[in-house]
Design a protein around this motif. Structure first.
Motif, PDB file in Angstrom:
ATOM      1  N   GLY A 119       0.801  -1.212   0.000  1.00 60.02           N
ATOM      2  CA  GLY A 119       0.000   0.000   0.000  1.00 60.02           C
ATOM      3  C   GLY A 119       0.832   1.258   0.000  1.00 60.02           C
ATOM      4  O   GLY A 119       2.049   1.269   0.250  1.00 60.02           O
ATOM      5  N   PHE A 120       0.136   2.377  -0.227  1.00 59.63           N
ATOM      6  CA  PHE A 120       0.810   3.674  -0.351  1.00 59.63           C
ATOM      7  C   PHE A 120       1.573   4.052   0.916  1.00 59.63           C
ATOM      8  O   PHE A 120       2.681   4.579   0.855  1.00 59.63           O
ATOM      9  CB  PHE A 120      -0.234   4.732  -0.696  1.00 59.63           C
ATOM     10  N   LEU A 121       0.985   3.773   2.083  1.00 52.64           N
ATOM     11  CA  LEU A 121       1.593   4.226   3.332  1.00 52.64           C
ATOM     12  C   LEU A 121       2.877   3.486   3.665  1.00 52.64           C
ATOM     13  O   LEU A 121       3.764   4.033   4.327  1.00 52.64           O
ATOM     14  CB  LEU A 121       0.592   4.066   4.483  1.00 52.64           C
ATOM     15  N   PHE A 122       2.988   2.227   3.209  1.00 56.89           N
ATOM     16  CA  PHE A 122       4.108   1.389   3.650  1.00 56.89           C
ATOM     17  C   PHE A 122       5.060   1.006   2.518  1.00 56.89           C
ATOM     18  O   PHE A 122       6.017   0.283   2.746  1.00 56.89           O
ATOM     19  CB  PHE A 122       3.575   0.123   4.321  1.00 56.89           C
ATOM     20  N   ARG A 123       4.788   1.495   1.324  1.00 60.24           N
ATOM     21  CA  ARG A 123       5.567   1.069   0.170  1.00 60.24           C
ATOM     22  C   ARG A 123       7.054   1.371   0.332  1.00 60.24           C
ATOM     23  O   ARG A 123       7.905   0.590  -0.085  1.00 60.24           O
ATOM     24  CB  ARG A 123       5.018   1.757  -1.089  1.00 60.24           C
ATOM     25  N   LYS A 124       7.354   2.503   0.978  1.00 61.12           N
ATOM     26  CA  LYS A 124       8.752   2.913   1.095  1.00 61.12           C
ATOM     27  C   LYS A 124       9.375   2.579   2.448  1.00 61.12           C
ATOM     28  O   LYS A 124      10.515   2.950   2.707  1.00 61.12           O
ATOM     29  CB  LYS A 124       8.863   4.410   0.831  1.00 61.12           C
TER      30      LYS A 124
END
Length: 869
Positions: A185-190
């Motif tokens: 997901g967007f929040l944890f991608r990085k």
């Protein structure tokens, strides 16, 4: 041992050339090897247990491999997992009131089962139940639990003259049901590195991400006479995100969620709610008890018992306990949870496991003391098995027990029950390695590493700053916090649209000095308002964090609604702009003041105040007064006050927010005593008077009927003063229900120079709704409130031509709108439903007296938002 299929075998041609004797040896060798490997192969059975009639999950069902001593119980969702290396053939599944089932097991295999249990009329040997009805009379299980209740005062550790021990506590939180979709997901991608530490539950297969760990090492001392218990915290550390969470408040919150569990008490407070103990005198009327079998613990015969609430929705436990079948009738072991139907928010599952063992101190005696203490909770919005939730686990271990050895009185001289070593928060890793009772697991160590990595990751810090702004209303800009956001825009009848901008300095600016201010402008009255304040904290204290030791100086030029006295919220909060009735009479106030506040960890605090306040009429309010020769107008009321306040709030705990700190409900009383003196001729003050106020507040837990809060208060003003200096009783013309205000009283409707009041609130916790099939699933809670106010006004403070005091305000038609309480008390009552969608409370409020006053509401619907357990 490896599977024989993985061994390297000699090739066929070579094997064929072996001598017969050697062939026989190899055959025997490989046969033995195969048998050994097979005998050590793991037999696993896992799956889920449901009620055959309703398909609901069944917790605390016993499962046992026949012929072995190995057994487990299903969890709150009915899931189970059992394994063994012993050779087994059958698995027995049993629960009181249901037919026992036996399943064939494939030894050495992994088997998944869905087990459907059917109700049984009666399968108990120890308890005779006629016509399927449970009775307490002539019930051996009830007789045994009654003996345990009768002996509990002798068995509890508080019966000892002295004891002390070392306690190590470990609290861990993890995010449950972590999916591949979430990882991408967007929040944890990085920040995928946080998933390097995930854990998989072998029973349910759920993947969880540990993210918080708190360790505490302390010494506990107890003395029976005079009774006192002290806890000295030697070391504590949290894996928190500094700057985003209140560490002290977080620790207090954890202690409230995970209070020490003592089943010898009549009620057990967990997640701010009281549960009835199975050893309470009222437990035989609340629970069903069954004797399952007898077993031995440390060579002591014990009755293995099952118990559960008669009403599944009552605030009680369900599970197993072991009572000693000797002269002590002591509790030796307990494993409990809560029924799914219990009216409790955010907690999907709770499990508590405790073991008691004999502890002996040479020459002093021995006692049964707690040696194992585990509490597990699953927090979530819904009970859905696949929903994302928060897993919390507290494990406490105890060592270095000493019983009945005299302890020095100096250990008990402190007024607080819990105190800390000055270096408790600064212990290094070597200290923890030497003193913690067990080593951290790889995943537990990984929590500290993960949090450190997040703190050093700039995008994550920006994200946490946005979250903090959303919930607290402040956003940091270097050493300055801009906010609070909910005051940037509001409106009222006097100012019209009101715009405001402000903020305060933070720890980057200074650890001891905090500057705060705002500027506001009303587009209707076209007046500029503002505030500027400075806080200086002495010693190691913080300007707004407990325990406070600070000096505050300020100047404020703003508008004020008479009688609006809010707690935990700004008066110009946008959501309070919506009001009923007319609200066009206010004060313009100019205040300059200083205050010294000292709070102590023993709950005693005091403050000294000096301030000058100038009141001027705003909106339709007028400062008129009469003399013998006519009607006159007064520009302002000027007063200078000196005051002192004392407060006693033992064992008070709260969470420190950005603007206010929210107290946690507990059983301890709170007392306030205030004295203020008005000094004439000081800074042009025109009034001499004395004001004395007293207030007492106490919460009462009445399990299983919920809890109550009672507030008693009173005040007396001695001297001749105009109505802006009288007590304008707390009124509320908004549509939000306010706990300590009179929700159907108009602003400035009643004034007094003496009054007493009582405010009684009770939350039944769903006690009645839980017995109505259509309502119990909603988990609504019944609330009732009654408020009564008796007051009066001395003759010298009633406006007249003789005393020249300001006339009470009137409406546009000239009708008086401000009254005294000489005739009868003001009374209002409300009934309501709380816990709607777990956050909403709606009350039907009824005003019972002074119904002939113009512009009042006799009945109203009010709403309140609050998170509750």
């Amino acid at each position: 041992m490896k599977n024989p299929d993985h061994l390297i075998h000699p090739n066929k041609s070579h094997a064929m050339n072996l001598l017969p004797g050697r062939r026989l040896c190899f055959a025997v060798f490989f046969t033995a090897l195969s048998l050994t490997a097979f005998s050590q192969a793991l037999t696993i059975v896992h799956g889920r247990i449901v009620d055959a009639g309703s398909d609901e999950a069944m917790p605390y069902v016993s499962l046992k491999f026949d012929g072995t001593g190995l057994g487990v119980v299903s969890d709150i969702n009915g899931n189970f997992y059992i394994e063994t290396k012993e050779k087994v053939t059958t698995l027995s599944v049993s629960l009181v009131g249901f037919k026992t089932q036996t399943f064939t097991v494939n030894s050495g295999k992994n088997t998944e089962l869905t087990i459907r249990l059917e109700e049984s009329g009666n399968d108990l040997k120890e308890v005779v139940v006629k016509s399927g009805k449970y009775r307490n009379r002539n019930n051996p299980a009830v007789e045994l639990i009654q003996k345990a209740i009768d002996h509990k005062d002798k068995n509890r550790k508080e019966a000892l003259d002295y004891y002390d021990y070392e306690k190590y506590e470990k609290v861990q939180f993890a995010l449950n049901n972590v999916t591949d979709k979430m990882r991408e997901g967007f929040l944890f991608r990085k920040i995928k590195f946080i998933f390097d530490n995930v854990d998989t539950n072998r029973i349910s297969g759920d993947v969880s991400l540990p993210f918080f760990l708190r360790e505490t090492l302390s010494d506990v001392y107890y003395r029976k006479s005079p009774q006192s218990q002290k806890e000295y915290i030697r070391a504590e550390r949290n894996s928190t995100l500094p700057g985003y969470l209140d560490n002290a408040g977080l620790s207090s919150g954890i202690e409230n969620l995970y209070q020490d569990v003592d089943f010898y008490k009549n009620a057990i407070n967990l997640v701010t709610v009281d549960f009835v103990s199975p050893l309470s005198p009222i437990s035989p009327g609340l629970y069903r008890f069954y004797i399952l079998d007898t077993t031995k613990i440390d060579n002591t015969p014990c009755a293995h018992m099952y118990f559960a609430p008669r009403q599944k929705s009552d605030l009680g436990f369900m599970g197993y306990l072991w009572i000693a079948l000797d002269t002590t009738y002591a509790l030796r072991k307990i494993e409990v949870g809560i029924p799914k139907d219990v009216n409790l928010n955010w907690v999907n599952e709770m499990q508590i496991n405790q073991d008691f063992s004999w502890v002996e101190t040479p020459g002093s005696g021995r006692a049964l003391m707690l040696t194992k203490d585990e509490i597990f909770m699953d927090f979530g919005i819904t009970h859905s098995q696949n929903a994302r939730s928060l897993l919390g686990r507290k494990v406490t271990s105890y060592t270095n027990y000493r019983v009945n050895q005299v302890l020095p009185d100096s250990l008990f001289h402190t007024k607080v029950n819990q105190f800390r070593d000055d270096g408790a928060d600064f212990r290094n890793e070597q200290y923890w390695a030497n003193h913690r009772h067990d080593t951290l697991t790889t995943r537990e160590r990984g929590i500290y590493k993960m949090v450190d990595s997040l703190n050093n990751y700039r995008p994550f810090r920006r994200f946490m700053g946005a979250v903090k702004f959303l919930f607290e209303g402040y956003t940091p800009i270097g050493g300055f916090d801009l906010g609070p956001a909910n005051t940037f825009y509001s409106f009222n009848d006097v100012e019209g649209f009101r715009g405001r901008i402000g903020g305060r300095t933070n720890l980057k600016f200074s650890k001891h000095l905090m500057l705060e201010g705002y500027a506001a402008y009303g587009f209707k009255d076209e007046k500029l308002k503002g505030y500027l304040g400075a806080y200086y904290a002495f010693g190691n204290s913080h300007p707004i964090r407990y325990p406070i030791n600070r000096l505050k100086v300020w100047y404020q030029d703003d508008v004020k609604i008479p009688g609006q006295n809010l707690k935990f919220i700004q008066e110009d909060n946008f959501f309070l702009s919506f009001k009923r009735g007319v609200n066009n009479k206010m004060y313009y106030t100019k205040t300059i003041g200083s205050e010294y506040l000292k709070e102590n960890s023993d709950g005693i605090s005091y403050s000294f105040l000096a301030q000058n306040i100038r009141y001027a009429p705003a909106g339709a309010l007028k400062f008129d007064y009469k003399l013998q020769d006519g009607l006159f107008y007064q520009k302002e009321v000027n007063t200078t006050e000196l005051g002192v306040s004392l407060r006693f709030a033992p064992n008070e705990q709260f969470y420190q927010g950005a603007t206010y700190r929210t107290p946690f409900l507990n059983k301890y009383p709170i007392f306030n005593l205030d004295y203020t003196a008005g000094i004439s001729n000081l800074l042009n003050s025109g009034y001499n008077y004395h004001r004395i106020g007293i207030r007492a507040e106490k919460a009462f837990y009445i399990s299983p009927l919920g809890w109550s809060i009672v507030i008693l208060e009173g005040e007396r003003i001695i001297g001749k003063v105009p109505y802006p200096l009288l007590v304008a009783h707390r009124a509320n013309q908004t549509y939000a229900y306010q706990l300590e205000s009179y929700n159907l009283m108009n602003f400035l409707e009643f004034v007094s120079d003496k009054y007493v009041a009582i405010n009684a609130y009770h939350n039944f916790g769903g006690f009645f709704f839980n017995r109505i099939p259509l309502l119990k699933r909603l988990k609504w809670r019944e609330v009732v409130t009654a408020k009564a106010l008796w007051g009066g006004l001395d003759q010298r403070n009633i406006p007249s031509k003789e005393n020249g005091l300001l006339l009470f305000p009137v409406d546009d038609q000239g009708n008086t709108i401000t009254y005294t309480l000489e005739k009868k008390p003001y009374i209002e009552a409300s009934v309501g439903v709380a816990n709607i969608f777990k956050v909403v409370r709606i009350d039907l409020v009824r005003r019972l007296t002074y119904l002939d006053h113009p512009g009042i509401s006799k009945t109203g619907i009010r709403m309140r938002f609050k998170l509750e357990f």
